[in-house]
Design an enzyme around this catalytic site. Structure first.
Site, PDB file in Angstrom:
ATOM      1  N   LYS A   1       0.799  -1.219   0.000  1.00 34.79           N
ATOM      2  CA  LYS A   1       0.000   0.000   0.000  1.00 34.79           C
ATOM      3  C   LYS A   1       0.835   1.273   0.000  1.00 34.79           C
ATOM      4  CE  LYS A   1      -4.201  -1.716  -0.276  1.00 34.79           C
ATOM      5  NZ  LYS A   1      -5.170  -1.413  -1.323  1.00 34.79           N
TER       6      LYS A   1
ATOM      7  N   SER B   1      -2.753 -13.030   3.961  1.00 38.17           N
ATOM      8  CA  SER B   1      -3.342 -12.973   2.619  1.00 38.17           C
ATOM      9  C   SER B   1      -2.371 -13.494   1.560  1.00 38.17           C
ATOM     10  CB  SER B   1      -3.828 -11.561   2.282  1.00 38.17           C
ATOM     11  OG  SER B   1      -2.746 -10.705   2.092  1.00 38.17           O
TER      12      SER B   1
HETATM   13  C1  LIG Z   1      -2.723  -7.848   3.527  1.00 35.60           C
HETATM   14  C2  LIG Z   1      -3.417  -7.482   2.275  1.00 35.60           C
HETATM   15  N1  LIG Z   1      -4.020  -8.398   1.535  1.00 35.60           N
HETATM   16  C3  LIG Z   1      -4.666  -8.094   0.394  1.00 35.60           C
HETATM   17  C4  LIG Z   1      -4.730  -6.814  -0.060  1.00 35.60           C
HETATM   18  C5  LIG Z   1      -5.518  -6.536  -1.306  1.00 35.60           C
HETATM   19  O1  LIG Z   1      -5.161  -5.477  -2.077  1.00 35.60           O
HETATM   20  P1  LIG Z   1      -6.146  -4.597  -2.958  1.00 35.60           P
HETATM   21  O2  LIG Z   1      -6.721  -3.547  -2.085  1.00 35.60           O
HETATM   22  O3  LIG Z   1      -5.233  -4.059  -3.993  1.00 35.60           O
HETATM   23  O4  LIG Z   1      -7.231  -5.455  -3.568  1.00 35.60           O
HETATM   24  C6  LIG Z   1      -4.083  -5.868   0.697  1.00 35.60           C
HETATM   25  C7  LIG Z   1      -4.032  -4.498   0.373  1.00 35.60           C
HETATM   26  O5  LIG Z   1      -3.223  -3.869   1.091  1.00 35.60           O
HETATM   27  C8  LIG Z   1      -3.440  -6.200   1.879  1.00 35.60           C
HETATM   28  O6  LIG Z   1      -2.818  -5.281   2.627  1.00 35.60           O
END
Ligand SMILES: Cc1ncc(COP(=O)(O)O)c(C=O)c1O
Lengths: 91, 312
Positions: free
Chosen positions: B42, B256
């Site tokens: 991010k 994730s």
């Molecule tokens: C830990 C984690 N997983 C998944 C995502 C998914 O990203 P997006 O918002 O681009 O779909 C993010 C985004 O920061 C994340 O921080």
């Protein structure tokens, strides 16, 4: 027999049950049996014969929009999961 | 690598092979976004959100920024707003991990809590209400701002193409949809045969605590037409793959990452043998230690115990 997973928000229509057994060889057949057993679900899930936009349906974890929609085949040991579309966490 | 300040040290993250966890005949690579300055993908998005707003005259010097976020975007924005002189308010669900609260507080961020029972939907709702009521704040709104996907289109994807020109498929977790949309579009523009898959976290029942289905939400940033499929991953599976990643490949990642890895493994057999697949690792595991996700013990029991906070 395929099991349908019901999200919290719809359990008021299934006497609180999180999982319901429903027969059918496709998502369409499974849902028509499901709605026959629990009529309250019909209005929640469908707009005419289309699934509503905020309803995501998965067969064996895969979104049926990317399979064959309501014609997606359902195997005996598959789980059909209904999930509301929500803002993704982890943003 | 020499940089004038932290805002310039974002991106150019390692792409690391997983020789031990890839299925036979395929190679999965992880894009390790935990290597960004505040530890997540991010940072790229935060930089684009703020710099696009500056460029378009939407953000005055010293103006307060307000954003709904359950963590990574807030932490990225916090560092950037600090060096650029914008005060920041983050709206977060109450059930986010202790590390995130501490980090944000250290960066001087004001935190507004939204009810845990409303999940991220609740943060989005509350942030919109607060922004509407206060004309002095600027809300970048990552869920609806094209700069989110643009960050991935212009930075993440070109890095992947440069490092792995033969990439056959890309997998990323689904939050705002910025990663799959931005990276996916760029990879497909470059090679239309590239396949794009979203790994959708299966949140605990708590996060789905809508009062009715009409309160559902699909982020404007997500372009569903870029996806070849969307596969959900439950907590147990995500946690299992995340823990295996440490044990087998020596990589300590957030949960994730495990979800994306599980999907990468599942889709390999849909691709020609020999294919190379890139999965996104949005962050390392550090911020989740306090949840107990990495504690010794039975994965199913651990996952059950923390399903309410795992993805928050
Ligand atoms: C830990 C984690 N997983 C998944 C995502 C998914 O990203 P997006 O918002 O681009 O779909 C993010 C985004 O920061 C994340 O921080």
């Amino acid at each position: 027999m395929p099991v349908v997973r019901i999200p919290t928000v719809l359990r008021k229509h299934t006497d609180g049950d999180a999982k319901v057994v429903a027969h059918g060889a496709t998502v369409r057949e499974v849902f028509s049996k499901l709605v026959a057993q629990h009529p309250g679900l019909g209005e929640e899930l469908f707009d005419g014969d289309q699934l509503r936009g905020f309803v995501n349906v998965y067969v064996d974890d895969e979104d049926i929009r990317y399979l064959s929609g309501q014609d997606t085949p359902v195997e005996a040991d598959d789980e059909v999961a209904i999930m509301p579309a929500v803002a993704g966490g982890c943003g | 690598m020499l940089f004038g300040d932290v805002s310039q040290a974002i991106g150019n993250t390692p792409l690391v092979g997983l020789p031990r966890m890839s299925p036979d005949g395929y190679t999965i690579y992880l894009k390790l976004e935990g290597h960004n300055p505040t530890g997540s993908v991010k940072d790229r998005v935060a930089k684009y959100l703020i710099e696009q707003a500056e460029r378009h005259g939407l953000l005055e010097p010293g103006q307060r920024v307000l954003e709904p976020t359950s963590g990574n975007t807030g932490i990225g924005l916090a560092a950037l707003c600090k060096v650029k002189g914008y005060p920041l308010t983050c709206v977060m669900p109450e059930n986010t991990s202790e590390e995130r609260t501490q980090l944000l507080t250290m960066f001087g961020v004001e935190i507004v809590w939204s009810p845990a029972s409303e999940g991220s939907n609740g943060s989005v709702r509350l942030a919109r209400e607060l922004a509407a009521a206060d004309p002095d704040v600027y809300m970048p709104f990552q869920y609806g701002n094209p700069a989110n996907a643009l960050a991935h289109y212009e930075t993440t994807a070109p890095e992947i193409i440069a490092d792995l020109p033969g990439v056959a498929a890309f997998v990323a977790g689904l939050g705002t949809g910025g990663s799959v949309t931005g990276v996916g579009k760029r990879l497909k523009a470059w090679n239309p045969d590239v396949r794009v898959f979203a790994a959708e976290p299966e949140y605990g029942d708590l996060v789905y605590g809508l009062r009715n289905l009409d309160e559902g939400y699909v982020p404007e940033v997500l372009d569903e037409s870029v996806l070849d499929s969307r596969i959900k991953v439950g907590s147990v599976k995500a946690l299992t793959y995340t823990r295996r990643l440490a044990e087998e490949e020596g990589i300590f990642a957030g949960v994730s990452t495990g979800a994306s890895l599980a999907v990468a493994e599942r889709v390999c057999k849909r691709l020609p043998e020999g294919s190379e697949v890139v999965a996104m690792s949005p962050d390392g595991g550090w911020k989740y230690l306090s949840t107990g996700a990495y504690a010794p013990g039975d994965v199913e029991r651990i996952a059950a115990g923390i399903s309410g906070t795992l993805w928050a």
